[in-house]
Design a protein around this motif. Structure first.
Motif, mmCIF file in Angstrom:
data_model
loop_
_atom_site.group_PDB
_atom_site.id
_atom_site.type_symbol
_atom_site.label_atom_id
_atom_site.label_comp_id
_atom_site.label_asym_id
_atom_site.label_seq_id
_atom_site.Cartn_x
_atom_site.Cartn_y
_atom_site.Cartn_z
ATOM 1 N N GLN A 39 -60.045 -18.085 24.983
ATOM 2 C CA GLN A 39 -59.078 -18.244 23.902
ATOM 3 C C GLN A 39 -58.032 -17.132 24.017
ATOM 4 N N VAL A 40 -56.756 -17.512 23.877
ATOM 5 C CA VAL A 40 -55.652 -16.555 23.965
ATOM 6 C C VAL A 40 -55.013 -16.398 22.590
ATOM 7 N N ASN A 41 -54.950 -15.162 22.135
ATOM 8 C CA ASN A 41 -54.317 -14.873 20.845
ATOM 9 C C ASN A 41 -53.077 -14.013 21.070
ATOM 10 N N ASN A 42 -52.017 -14.384 20.414
ATOM 11 C CA ASN A 42 -50.748 -13.671 20.560
ATOM 12 C C ASN A 42 -50.693 -12.517 19.565
ATOM 13 N N ILE A 43 -50.474 -11.330 20.079
ATOM 14 C CA ILE A 43 -50.353 -10.151 19.216
ATOM 15 C C ILE A 43 -48.888 -9.767 19.048
ATOM 16 N N SER A 44 -48.218 -9.565 20.185
ATOM 17 C CA SER A 44 -46.807 -9.179 20.110
ATOM 18 C C SER A 44 -45.994 -9.784 21.249
ATOM 19 N N GLY A 45 -46.493 -10.858 21.866
ATOM 20 C CA GLY A 45 -45.802 -11.476 22.975
ATOM 21 C C GLY A 45 -44.507 -12.160 22.539
ATOM 22 N N GLN A 46 -43.455 -11.971 23.343
ATOM 23 C CA GLN A 46 -42.161 -12.551 23.037
ATOM 24 C C GLN A 46 -41.877 -13.714 23.992
ATOM 25 N N PRO A 47 -41.135 -14.716 23.546
ATOM 26 C CA PRO A 47 -40.798 -15.844 24.421
ATOM 27 C C PRO A 47 -40.132 -15.372 25.705
ATOM 28 N N GLY A 48 -40.560 -15.946 26.811
ATOM 29 C CA GLY A 48 -40.048 -15.559 28.121
ATOM 30 C C GLY A 48 -40.855 -14.469 28.794
ATOM 31 N N LEU A 57 -54.374 -15.556 37.131
ATOM 32 C CA LEU A 57 -53.695 -16.563 36.322
ATOM 33 C C LEU A 57 -52.425 -15.962 35.748
ATOM 34 N N ALA A 58 -51.382 -16.780 35.672
ATOM 35 C CA ALA A 58 -50.097 -16.348 35.120
ATOM 36 C C ALA A 58 -49.887 -17.015 33.769
ATOM 37 N N LEU A 59 -49.460 -16.233 32.795
ATOM 38 C CA LEU A 59 -49.229 -16.745 31.439
ATOM 39 C C LEU A 59 -47.789 -16.423 31.044
ATOM 40 N N GLU A 60 -47.049 -17.434 30.679
ATOM 41 C CA GLU A 60 -45.685 -17.264 30.195
ATOM 42 C C GLU A 60 -45.613 -17.680 28.728
ATOM 43 N N VAL A 61 -45.143 -16.775 27.898
ATOM 44 C CA VAL A 61 -45.007 -17.068 26.473
ATOM 45 C C VAL A 61 -43.803 -17.983 26.281
ATOM 46 N N LEU A 62 -44.057 -19.183 25.720
ATOM 47 C CA LEU A 62 -42.963 -20.132 25.467
ATOM 48 C C LEU A 62 -42.370 -19.934 24.086
ATOM 49 N N SER A 63 -43.253 -19.693 23.140
ATOM 50 C CA SER A 63 -42.812 -19.474 21.764
ATOM 51 C C SER A 63 -43.909 -18.701 21.043
ATOM 52 N N GLU A 64 -43.747 -18.518 19.755
ATOM 53 C CA GLU A 64 -44.777 -17.799 19.004
ATOM 54 C C GLU A 64 -46.060 -18.598 18.903
ATOM 55 N N GLU A 65 -46.003 -19.907 19.150
ATOM 56 C CA GLU A 65 -47.175 -20.754 19.025
ATOM 57 C C GLU A 65 -47.730 -21.245 20.364
ATOM 58 N N THR A 66 -46.909 -21.300 21.418
ATOM 59 C CA THR A 66 -47.349 -21.909 22.672
ATOM 60 C C THR A 66 -47.118 -20.984 23.855
ATOM 61 N N TYR A 67 -47.833 -21.298 24.947
ATOM 62 C CA TYR A 67 -47.689 -20.555 26.194
ATOM 63 C C TYR A 67 -47.994 -21.499 27.357
ATOM 64 N N GLN A 68 -47.558 -21.089 28.550
ATOM 65 C CA GLN A 68 -47.734 -21.881 29.767
ATOM 66 C C GLN A 68 -48.675 -21.140 30.709
ATOM 67 N N LEU A 69 -49.705 -21.849 31.227
ATOM 68 C CA LEU A 69 -50.655 -21.272 32.167
ATOM 69 C C LEU A 69 -50.427 -21.854 33.558
ATOM 70 N N SER A 70 -50.532 -20.986 34.583
ATOM 71 C CA SER A 70 -50.471 -21.428 35.972
ATOM 72 C C SER A 70 -51.359 -20.513 36.802
#
Length: 808
Positions: free
Chosen positions: A207-216, A149-162
């Protein structure tokens, strides 16, 4: 050319043949040396490039010292019956370290069910530690595993899964060792999601939790069930003693992530020691539990009799016994103490018997806790405990059907039965001892009855209090000793070296890869040449042909460098190598027909295209150039070619003479060259075999022989038509033509049939279209002719070809 020359200093025949064979084999490969060298260099370059792009693999090592069991503190309590006797079985320790149970515990502790990756140059690179995201999976329900699975961080609150790799399977916790392939569409997985929210569907929940992921930022991950990961890491872990005599085990792991390897091995060693200590503490824990059960029963009785004794003394103002009462009480107290210990032994035997009949591995208590001095029972209980511990170790590594487990189960059953029999015997002996001490107590009680009532009653209460107090103090002492033993227990094994990774990677091994690349580059073309030669059914090696044919191979005609296929090579290029080949062949004819003033030579072959017409025309040409009056007769009435080669019209010839009676001299045509005439085959008749079978044909051939010095007969292939067989008797020399890399080897059998069964005489063989540049045949062609001016035509053509490719 002469096929066989003898020399004064010639080597023995066998050695010469062997030498030629070796040279032939080597030259067969060396002729392609450019391709072999190019493939070898290419293999080295590819191996070097592969070594540079391959992910480095590091070896991580840790070590464990397997020690002997030391004598524990409190050994006077457990004595010789310590449940874990000294045991240093290296093979068993290796089995435990690589067991499924320990590996599973490490996988779960390190949370290796979720693997993280990042995009690399040629593939995805594994990540471990300092992951910008944390993914928690619910493994208590059906869950997607495998795939990517590929995860792209969109913002500090959201992400895109494919879905990056759709090789997905479904893991079911109810059947954890089997996975089924996903065959339906997933809903609710791909798309935009919020960090911290549960992503849930029919076959997934995480469940996915953001620790230090940056947009993009893009991260890849995949889920793996515990069973698959355990199997994976079991294969990756290697445990072996440092040498045959050492008790040091080295734990190794090869991994592209050094931190992961270090954490895994360190956790494995820690879990291994914790397990050992847990097994070692079981006996002491069981002892404390047995003592606590006994104390629970005696505490209430002790409090009760202590209160009664105090009340009686207060009420009757009696505090001390008389001198006679003290003596009786001391004896009675001693007997009561002995009876209490005997009853404790009997209680233990009941407990041990229940344990043995219950078929359980928990709750076994050392006999020494109740002061048992029977060495046989003590040793049997120790042996039973050791066997049970060993079975637990083996169960963590092997299946229940393995011979080792079946054998130890049999031993446990036999030992359990022996302990049970000894326990029953000890219980009967203890009952006898109890009856004896009870009888002594009864005697003392009779003496008590002689005392005054007040003193007698006081002694009875004090007696019961003293009995419970002694038992209580004895059990407290044993529990304290057991707790000391429990606190002082340490693993007999210890970590010698914590895990550390090597400074340099063990893979890729650049030098070995280069050697393998060179070997592969070398072996592939060599193998291809070998396979091609093995399955080649064409005549190629002159020596092999000479050994198999029943006739002498008297000459070889070289390959024409011209790509236009000009047949009149001798006439147009008299100084070429091929012209010299035919001159050598002409010289050989003198030895084949010594003293003959007139000569008739017949050319045939097995199939069309082997060059019999080419050989006929050029041999006739060399005789004509010598001044011999020569005629070339075309007897291939079905597929004539001579007219085309000389630029003539095939309007009259042999078929005309035989069918309409035309005199042969009227059909003869001049070739345009001195001393050479041509009698063409003429128009193709419907019955060539019948025409050549006429008696007039033989008369015509006889008349031609009388008018010419040399008669060359170009006949049809003997393997395709029948009339050629009738013509062999007309010639002084019959030439059977083979063509290199064209004639099937099966043609050799046809020639054998003609000679051995057909009775054809004066048959000789000729190999056409030979590539002498290969240099593998041992014949002296091309020996400096170019430099001496003999092969100027070849040199000019070669120079022209050199100019074409830009050479001077």
């Amino acid at each position: 050319m002469l096929a066989k020359n003898t020399h004064v200093n010639q080597l023995p025949e066998l050695n010469q043949e062997e030498d030629v064979d070796v040279k032939t084999i080597l030259n067969n490969y060396l002729r392609h040396w450019k391709v072999i060298v190019a493939c070898t260099i290419l293999g080295i370059l590819l191996a070097y490039a592969a070594s540079k792009v391959m992910t480095p693999i590091y070896k991580v090592n840790g070590s464990v010292l397997v020690g002997e069991e030391s004598q524990d503190l409190g050994a006077d309590f457990l004595g010789a019956s310590s449940l874990l006797q000294p045991k240093n079985n290296i093979e068993n320790e290796i089995g435990i370290l690589t067991s499924y149970a320990l590996t599973e515990q490490v996988v779960e502790e390190l949370k290796l069910n979720v693997s993280y990756f990042e995009e690399g140059v040629f593939s995805k690179n594994s990540l471990y530690g300092n992951i910008p995201l944390n993914i928690t999976v619910n493994w208590n329900r059906e869950q997607l595993v495998g795939g990517m699975l590929a995860l792209e961080v969109l913002s500090e609150e959201t992400y895109q899964l494919s879905i990056d790799n759709d090789a997905l399977y479904i893991y079911n916790p109810k059947d954890p060792y089997f996975k089924k392939e996903l065959e339906e569409e997933l809903e609710g997985l791909t798309g935009e999601h919020k960090f911290g929210e549960t992503v849930q569907g029919d076959y997934f929940e995480f469940q996915v939790n953001n620790i230090s992921g940056q947009p993009g930022e893009i991260l890849f991950f995949k889920f793996s069930d515990t069973h698959s990961q355990v199997i994976k890491y079991q294969k990756a872990i290697s445990v072996a003693p440092t040498n045959k005599l050492a008790s040091i085990l080295q734990i190794s792991m090869e991994t592209p992530i050094r931190k992961l390897g270090q954490d895994f091995i360190n956790s494995l060693m820690r879990v291994y020691l914790e397990r050992e200590l847990s097994e070692k503490n079981k006996a002491t824990a069981n002892t404390i539990s047995f003592i606590d059960d006994q104390l629970n029963g005696i505490t209430d009785s002790l409090s009760y009799f202590e209160n009664r004794l105090q009340e009686y003394r207060t009420k009757n103002h009696v505090f001390n016994l008389s001198e006679e009462g003290v003596m009786i009480f001391e004896r009675l107290q001693d007997y009561e103490k002995q009876r209490s210990e005997i009853e404790l032994k009997l209680d233990y035997y009941h407990t041990l018997e229940d344990y043995l009949l219950g078929e359980t591995e928990e709750g076994l208590v050392a006999p020494s806790i109740i002061g048992n001095t029977d060495p046989l029972l003590n040793s049997l209980v120790v042996k039973l405990s050791e066997l049970q511990t060993e079975r637990l170790r083996l169960k963590s590594t092997y299946s229940s059907s393995t011979p080792a487990l079946e054998q130890i189960n049999t031993q446990i059953k036999t030992t359990r039965q022996s302990v049970l029999e000894n326990t029953k015997s000890a219980k009967n002996n203890t009952k006898s001892s109890l009856a004896e001490i009870t009888n002594r107590i009864n005697q003392v009680e009779q003496e008590i009855n002689k005392l005054p009532e007040t003193e007698r009653n006081l002694l009875g209460i004090q007696r019961k209090f003293s009995i419970n107090e002694n038992i209580y103090l004895y059990l407290l002492q044993k529990r304290a000793e057991s707790q000391i033993v429990l606190a002082s227990n340490t693993p007999k094994n210890s970590i010698l070296d914590t895990a550390r990774a090597a400074e340099k990677p063990v893979e890729p091994k650049t030098l070995i890869n280069l050697v393998l690349g060179a070997f592969a580059g070398l072996i592939l073309p060599v193998g291809f040449i070998f396979v091609r030669n093995f399955f080649n059914n064409k005549v190629e090696d002159p020596k092999e042909l000479e050994e198999q044919i029943p006739t002498p191979l008297i000459g070889m005609i070289g390959k024409s460098p011209s790509k236009q296929g000009n047949v009149l090579t001798v006439m147009k290029k008299p100084k070429s190598t091929i012209s010299e080949n035919f001159r050598s062949l002409r010289a050989d004819m003198t030895f084949l027909s010594p003293g003959a003033k007139k000569l008739t030579i017949l050319f045939t072959s097995s199939i069309s295209g082997e060059g019999k017409t080419f050989c006929s025309v050029n041999l006739a040409s060399v005789y004509a150039m010598m001044g011999k009056k020569t005629i070339l007769v075309g007897l291939d009435l079905r597929k004539p070619k001579i007219a085309e080669e000389f630029g003539m019209i095939n309007d009259r010839g042999v078929s005309t003479c035989l069918s309409v009676g035309m005199p042969w001299k009227e059909a003869v045509k001049p070739s345009g060259y001195d001393n050479l005439d041509v009698l063409l085959s003429g128009p193709v008749p419907p019955n060539p075999a019948e025409l050549l079978a006429q008696g007039y044909f033989k008369e015509m051939i006889g008349d031609i022989k009388a008018n010419y010095d040399v008669l060359i007969l170009d006949c049809a292939p003997v393997g395709l038509v029948s009339e050629t067989k009738e013509l062999f008797s007309l010639a002084d020399i019959n030439m059977y033509v083979f063509r290199q890399n064209y004639s099937p080897k099966a043609n050799i059998q046809l020639l054998k049939g003609l000679v051995e069964k057909g009775g054809v005489k004066k048959m000789y063989s000729l190999l056409n279209d030979v590539d002498f540049e290969i240099g593998q045949y041992g014949y002296a062609y091309g020996y400096g002719y170019g430099s001496n001016g003999y092969h100027e035509n070849d040199r000019e053509e070669s120079n022209w070809l050199g100019k074409l490719v830009g050479k001077k």
